[in-house]
Scaffold this motif. Structure first.
Motif, PDB file in Angstrom:
ATOM      1  N   LEU A  81      -2.745   0.605  -4.157  1.00 54.65           N
ATOM      2  CA  LEU A  81      -1.976  -1.171  -3.547  1.00 54.65           C
ATOM      3  C   LEU A  81      -1.729  -1.334  -4.867  1.00 54.65           C
ATOM      4  CD1 LEU A  81      -3.610  -3.516  -1.418  1.00 54.65           C
ATOM      5  CD2 LEU A  81      -2.748  -3.805  -3.648  1.00 54.65           C
TER       6      LEU A  81
ATOM      7  N   LEU B 108       3.796  -1.639   3.699  1.00 51.45           N
ATOM      8  CA  LEU B 108       3.230  -0.130   3.148  1.00 51.45           C
ATOM      9  C   LEU B 108       4.480   0.228   2.735  1.00 51.45           C
ATOM     10  CD1 LEU B 108       0.945   2.083   4.333  1.00 51.45           C
ATOM     11  CD2 LEU B 108       1.510   1.896   6.928  1.00 51.45           C
TER      12      LEU B 108
ATOM     13  N   GLN C  45       0.893   5.056   0.580  1.00 47.17           N
ATOM     14  CA  GLN C  45       0.169   5.999   1.405  1.00 47.17           C
ATOM     15  C   GLN C  45       1.124   7.214   1.188  1.00 47.17           C
ATOM     16  OE1 GLN C  45       0.235   5.896   5.408  1.00 47.17           O
ATOM     17  NE2 GLN C  45      -2.196   6.886   5.703  1.00 47.17           N
TER      18      GLN C  45
ATOM     19  N   VAL D 158       1.406  -0.995   0.074  1.00 45.29           N
ATOM     20  CA  VAL D 158      -0.463   0.108   0.116  1.00 45.29           C
ATOM     21  C   VAL D 158       0.756   1.415  -0.182  1.00 45.29           C
ATOM     22  CG1 VAL D 158      -2.035   1.262   1.191  1.00 45.29           C
ATOM     23  CG2 VAL D 158      -1.335  -1.047   1.392  1.00 45.29           C
TER      24      VAL D 158
ATOM     25  N   GLY E 226      -1.225  11.979   4.567  1.00 39.91           N
ATOM     26  CA  GLY E 226      -2.470  10.513   5.082  1.00 39.91           C
ATOM     27  C   GLY E 226      -2.830   9.532   3.747  1.00 39.91           C
ATOM     28  N   GLU E 227      -2.857  10.847   2.814  1.00 40.50           N
ATOM     29  CA  GLU E 227      -4.155   9.990   2.059  1.00 40.50           C
ATOM     30  C   GLU E 227      -3.395   8.536   1.132  1.00 40.50           C
ATOM     31  OE1 GLU E 227      -6.624  11.151  -2.256  1.00 40.50           O
ATOM     32  OE2 GLU E 227      -4.226  12.467  -1.931  1.00 40.50           O
ATOM     33  N   VAL E 228      -4.387   7.370   0.810  1.00 38.71           N
ATOM     34  CA  VAL E 228      -3.799   6.031   0.348  1.00 38.71           C
ATOM     35  C   VAL E 228      -4.032   6.072  -0.963  1.00 38.71           C
ATOM     36  CG1 VAL E 228      -4.536   3.918  -0.067  1.00 38.71           C
ATOM     37  CG2 VAL E 228      -5.039   4.911   2.215  1.00 38.71           C
TER      38      VAL E 228
END
Lengths: 131, 131
Positions: B39, B92, B29, B27, B34-36
């Motif tokens: 993926l 992440l 980010q 993922v 903090g926006e995702v």
């Protein structure tokens, strides 16, 4: 809760590209803080249950069953919104997390760097939550 | 860039549980907002390249090759930190995203709700970026 109407809740405006096992990865993100909490998998039933109940459901690949997150720990996730990525093969659950998302007691499952440094916040003691 | 020393960069403090295809979902980010963003999947080589170069690399399952994100669009991701989840089967990437992460021109690939409502921000015109 009323009887499941799977037909309604599985209808989504965006076509979803479930994989050959009928699964999609779903990222759970804290809707307020933006913290990425966990990644798990959903099948059509788990997504339908999530939309019907407003609480995050996944499919447990290890237990091979529908998984209502927090059913045993009490650490449920109220789902504010479900987003989907450009090619329809990943979901994003924006959630309000009760307690911690991780069975280890951390707020987020991503509590370590890949080098092993702990960077996350521990919010509960697993011994108090799981038998 | 110097010669690849795969042995060094693939050594991680946390054991990683690559799947039967040798892949892990990662993922991405936005480290600041903090926006995702997206993926994608990584293999050992993609993770090693990411750690060596500081720019996000993935493994393209459709093209079946190493994928340096932004190599064609210019929209690279500077990786500030790589985290791993509790069971070592998801990464992440905390990144500084140049331009937009999504080939559609949106900042994030998660620019729609599952019902099809557009909620994301468009930051570039794909026609200007891709031939």
């Amino acid at each position: 809760m009323t009887e499941t109407h799977a037909g309604e809740a599985t209808e989504t405006g965006v076509d979803l590209a479930f994989d050959e096992q009928g699964l999609l990865p779903a990222v759970a993100q804290d809707a307020e803080s933006g913290e990425v909490l966990m990644l798990a998998y959903v099948n059509r039933e788990a997504l339908a249950r999530t939309r019907e109940t407003g609480e995050a459901h996944y499919y447990s690949r290890s237990r091979e069953e529908l998984w209502h997150k927090g059913a045993s720990s009490g650490h449920t996730q109220a789902v504010e919104e479900v987003r989907v990525d450009c090619d329809g093969d990943t979901l994003l659950y924006l959630v309000e997390q009760d307690g911690g998302a991780c069975h280890t007691g951390y707020r987020s499952c991503f509590y370590r760097t890949v080098d092993g440094e702990t960077v996350g916040e521990k919010v509960f003691d697993p011994d108090d939550v799981y038998e």
